[in-house]
Design a protein around this motif. Sequence first.
Motif: not given
Lengths: 307, 346
Positions: A222-229, A283-295
């Motif tokens: 993913l070239r990135a460790d994090h995901v921001v939603e 209305t919402r902001l969340a960040t998490h470590h990238a997972t296989l789900e994100d892949v």
Amino acid sequence: MNAIAIRGRGLVKRFDDVIAVDGLDLEVRSGECFGLLGPNGAGKTTTVEMLEGLQSPTAGEIEILGRRWDRQATRLRQRLGIQLQQSEFQDKLTVLETVRLFRSFYERGWSAEQAIQTVSLQEKARAYVRKLSGGQKQRLSLACALVGEPEILFLDEPTTGLDPQSRLRIWDVVAAFRQRGGTVLLTTHYMEEAERLCDRVAIIDRGKVIALGSPAELIGSLRADHVVELELESPLAPETLAVLDEVLAVGEENGTLRLTVRHPHRAVPLLLGELERRGAKLTRLATHHATLEDVFVELTGRHLRDS
Amino acid sequence: MSRWVGAPLVQLSLAKTRELIREPEAIFWVFIFPVLLALSLGIAFRASGPEELPIGVEQATGADWIVATLGEAPALRAELMTPETAREKLRTGAVALVVRPGTPWTYWYDPTRPDSRLARLAVDDALQRAAGRTDPHAVATEELTEKGSRYIDFLIPGLLGMNLMGTGMWGIGFSIVNARQKRLLKGKVATPMRRSHYLLSQMAGRMIFLLLEVGVLVGFAVWVFDVPVRGAWLTLAALCLGGALTFAGLGLLVAARPQTIEGVSGLMNFVMLPMWICSGTFFSTARFPDFMQPAIQALPLTAVNDALRGVMVEGASVIQLWDELAIAGFWAVACFAAAMWLFRWS
Ligand SMILES: Nc1ncnc2c1ncn2[C@@H]1O[C@H](COP(=O)(O)OP(=O)(O)OP(=O)(O)O)[C@@H](O)[C@H]1O
Ligand SMILES: [Mg+2]
């Protein structure tokens, strides 16, 4: 030694109007734990059952421990332990009677008592199968798969529908089996399960392998460790955020914007500034470590589990 | 655990036996139902000496003499009644015949009813003799009340055969389709289990149950109704075993393909119904017309029933029952082979 325990080449399975498996290649090395990760209907069970010799492929070749299913299948089965998706057992046999029955099919292996102990089901040894909870039943089927001391263990969704504690127990049993040098092929749609147990994972969608590698490699891709939603009051075109330096990719799903970023501590302030400049309300902001789900989401635009 | 107990065939048969024994409904249908059936039919058709035929006599002059005369005849019971009551009782079968006094005497009866026809002969005979008829030739009679010729003696071997069929078919057919539907079969096929072991265990598990089942019904019949077993007990046991194998094979075959319980139930009834009716369980196969006989004699239940009757009632030996045994054996082998060939494992 890195022999190939399971090999499937060009596997295809066609039912009347569906192509369940569509040209799938797969190699599992001896001693490895290999995961098939994919959403409902991806073709995991069909693939595994073809490898187990329970369904015949429409096309393709299969080798298990260097042998093929068309000859000496019974000999080969002596070396395999198979847990089907949602296995059922005779209702009015006790746990001990059931495991003894399965033990009798194998030439060598543990005693039934030993297998029951391995999956910590001793207290239920004399209970009827139909009195077991879902997790206990799953452990019983694991005991039946393990009692012949197999070289390869096939597990089709071993923990689906179980509570976290039952899941941990099953993971422990699988880990112990691997310590003794066993090979595991499992299917799951829990990414944590794949990340935790598997050396390598094949992500399957619509009967095809769409990504293959160790969980770390896949997440690394993913070239990135994090995901921001982000969720906003009024919609915003994803491209408007893609121009920001820290943002590597943007996707949208059901009104949620997903941004892959390398450094959240730098990306988030930038993002907030940009949103404020455009007058967009969060209305919402969340960040998490990238997972296989994100892949998976990145590859298909969909989630593993339909939520 | 000894080698022997750990053998797959032993474990599979044990599992099968446990499945049957731990099902309370099975206990009812296999043990209690046939005994109840034997009991009720045995009582309904018991041989209680020559039965008295009820006769109505319409009120009119001369009626009293008729009632008195018929009352003296051994197998008749006469009663005075109004014409309306007489009509009603004759219609409902409460009397077998009505006598209307006068000249001539009128016998009012229903020629389609055997008891009514019988009453006509008996009443006429009694009245004519009392009125002075003499028989040109003297006769003597002798009565047959021998054990073995009663209806219950005919019935019990038939019930035994029917029970062997029912238990074999349901006990094996149902549980196999159930196992297929719940994917139990697939779970076993995934192991190194030999498929023939599974099918054999279905039959073997059934055999263990058989001993109890036959014991209860035959024991009951001998104890309560004094039904004879004239042949060797060993022959009877061997026949029951053979019969059970035949129907186990048939059950296996019927269960070879269906995927649902509904499917197998329909098929099973379709197979069993002709045998319930035609195979001589409740009445003799001789009642069917000649052109049907070859088909009826070829049915497995006919063969088993005939053989069981042969042993119990006539004291036949295995050699005398050769034909029936050959038919039953053919069905057993053919069904098992066909089931092996057709069987759907998932
Ligand atoms: N016997 C069958 N007949 C027809 N279609 C089938 C059959 N078995 C599977 N399929 C179809 O093949 C596809 C793949 O099914 P499969 O069971 O392999 O998916 P899966 O990945 O195991 O899903 P899940 O996570 O729900 O277990 C599905 O679309 C399914 O409907
Ligand atoms: Mg599946």
